[in-house]
Design a protein around this motif. Structure first.
Motif, short mmCIF file in Angstrom:
data_model
loop_
_atom_site.label_atom_id
_atom_site.label_comp_id
_atom_site.label_asym_id
_atom_site.label_seq_id
_atom_site.Cartn_x
_atom_site.Cartn_y
_atom_site.Cartn_z
N UNK A 1 14.91 -5.43 -3.34
CA UNK A 1 13.58 -5.44 -2.50
C UNK A 1 12.94 -6.37 -1.83
N UNK A 2 11.99 -6.60 -1.05
CA UNK A 2 11.57 -7.57 -0.59
C UNK A 2 10.40 -8.12 -1.27
N UNK A 3 10.06 -9.62 -1.11
CA UNK A 3 9.03 -10.33 -1.83
C UNK A 3 7.94 -9.64 -2.48
N UNK A 4 7.15 -8.79 -1.68
CA UNK A 4 5.89 -8.10 -1.87
C UNK A 4 6.29 -7.33 -3.32
N UNK A 5 7.32 -7.01 -3.59
CA UNK A 5 7.55 -6.12 -4.69
C UNK A 5 7.09 -7.01 -6.06
N UNK A 6 7.04 -8.22 -5.89
CA UNK A 6 6.27 -8.93 -7.18
C UNK A 6 4.98 -8.60 -7.41
N UNK A 7 4.39 -7.76 -6.42
CA UNK A 7 3.02 -7.36 -6.90
C UNK A 7 3.04 -6.60 -8.14
N UNK A 8 3.87 -5.91 -8.52
CA UNK A 8 4.41 -5.13 -9.87
C UNK A 8 3.94 -6.33 -10.88
N UNK B 1 0.82 -1.15 0.02
CA UNK B 1 -0.15 0.00 0.03
C UNK B 1 0.62 1.48 -0.05
N UNK B 2 1.94 1.42 0.51
CA UNK B 2 3.13 2.22 0.62
C UNK B 2 3.84 2.39 -0.65
N UNK B 3 4.02 1.22 -1.28
CA UNK B 3 4.94 1.22 -2.44
C UNK B 3 6.13 1.26 -2.25
N UNK B 4 6.62 0.74 -0.87
CA UNK B 4 7.78 0.82 -0.60
C UNK B 4 8.32 -0.64 -0.20
N UNK B 5 9.39 -1.24 -0.44
CA UNK B 5 9.75 -2.60 -0.47
C UNK B 5 11.06 -2.82 0.21
#
Length: 293
Positions: free
Chosen positions: A278-285, A225-229
């Motif tokens: 960056x951390x794994x949730x960056x895969x949301x992109x 939600x913050x766009x920071x990973x």
């Protein structure tokens, strides 16, 4: 507020529709039912339901109608006749479909003077009427609030928001979660079976891992939600090396490696785009892009 004498109509008596009508009857609601194959109503009639001879008659019996039919085209087929009067009726459509279909159905119903809520049932028929049955609803909140005391007979009813498409989106998002967990467990089970470890032995360990990963979700959601990973646990490039190990081990012992290969391909694209640190949730992109984009 509604009480346990509020009449309700259920249209569609497959296994789920029968369960819905049965829950309303058990809670004391006068229940009218309709189904193209009338014999499916026999048990419900024996329990006190009224079988309407036509859809129009079923709708006239109460101001609240629950739809649970094959698909959205079936909804239109049943409700679009010249003899059907929807003015003032609240339609709650628990038929499975897409978010676009839900929004279009809301527009269609509104043009005919009906109130409309779209919904999704996150339960199997035997669970209906218990707290384990989660029923999702989306649409105007006043319409939901007006009928919640009646809908409570079905299980844990949940309001998601004014967008009629939300219930359908939550439905498929839940399915994505369910199948992903099960597929990961099957991958691990297939690996361990090559060493003689049966599924029952592996299951408690897998459950522990799944529960531990679930604890990460709120923190990962904040990153998305913050766009920071920031890599607080591990960097994506580290995870990608572990994925490669999983693929290599699967291939070495003769287990299908398509699933981990798919995820690693997505991770590789993210790393190539500069997100390896960056951390794994960056895969949301990557998950947010259409295939081939």
């Amino acid at each position: 507020m509604e009480n346990t004498e509020t009449p309700v109509t259920v249209i569609g008596l497959g296994l789920m529709g029968q369960a819905l009508a049965g829950a309303f009857l058990k809670a004391g609601h006068p229940t009218t039912v309709w189904n193209r194959t009338t014999s499916k109503a026999d048990r419900l009639v024996a329990e006190g339901a009224r079988l309407a001879p036509t859809v129009a008659d079923a709708l006239a019996a109460s101001s609240l109608a629950i739809l649970c039919v094959t698909d959205y085209p079936a909804v239109y087929e049943l409700l679009d006749g010249s003899e059907i009067d929807l003015a003032g009726t609240t339609l709650i459509n628990l038929t499975s479909g897409s978010s676009a279909q839900a929004r279009e159905a809301a527009r269609w119903a509104g043009q005919r003077g009906a109130h409309y809520l779209d919904g999704a049932i996150m339960a199997i028929p035997p669970a209906i009427g218990t707290a384990e049955a989660v029923i999702l609803h989306s649409g105007p909140q006043p319409d939901f609030d007006a009928h919640k005391p009646t809908l409570d007979a079905l299980g844990t009813v949940t309001y998601l928001g004014a967008d009629h498409g939300l219930a359908s989106l939550y439905d498929v998002a839940g399915l994505a979660m369910m199948w992903s967990v099960l597929n990961a467990w099957l991958q691990g089970t297939a690996l361990l079976r090559t060493a003689g470890v049966d599924a029952a032995t592996y299951a408690p360990f897998a459950r522990q891992i799944a529960a531990g990963v679930a604890e990460w979700l709120p923190g990962y959601a904040e990153q998305i939600d913050s766009g920071s990973f920031p890599a607080e646990v591990s960097a994506l490039e580290t995870d990608a090396r572990a994925m490669a190990h999983l693929i290599e081990e699967s291939e070495a012992v003769g287990v299908n490696a398509e699933l981990p290969q798919l995820i690693k391909a997505m991770a590789d694209r993210a790393i190539a785009a500069g997100h390896g640190g960056e951390q794994y949730p960056v895969l949301i992109e990557e998950f947010g892009k259409p295939r081939g984009a």
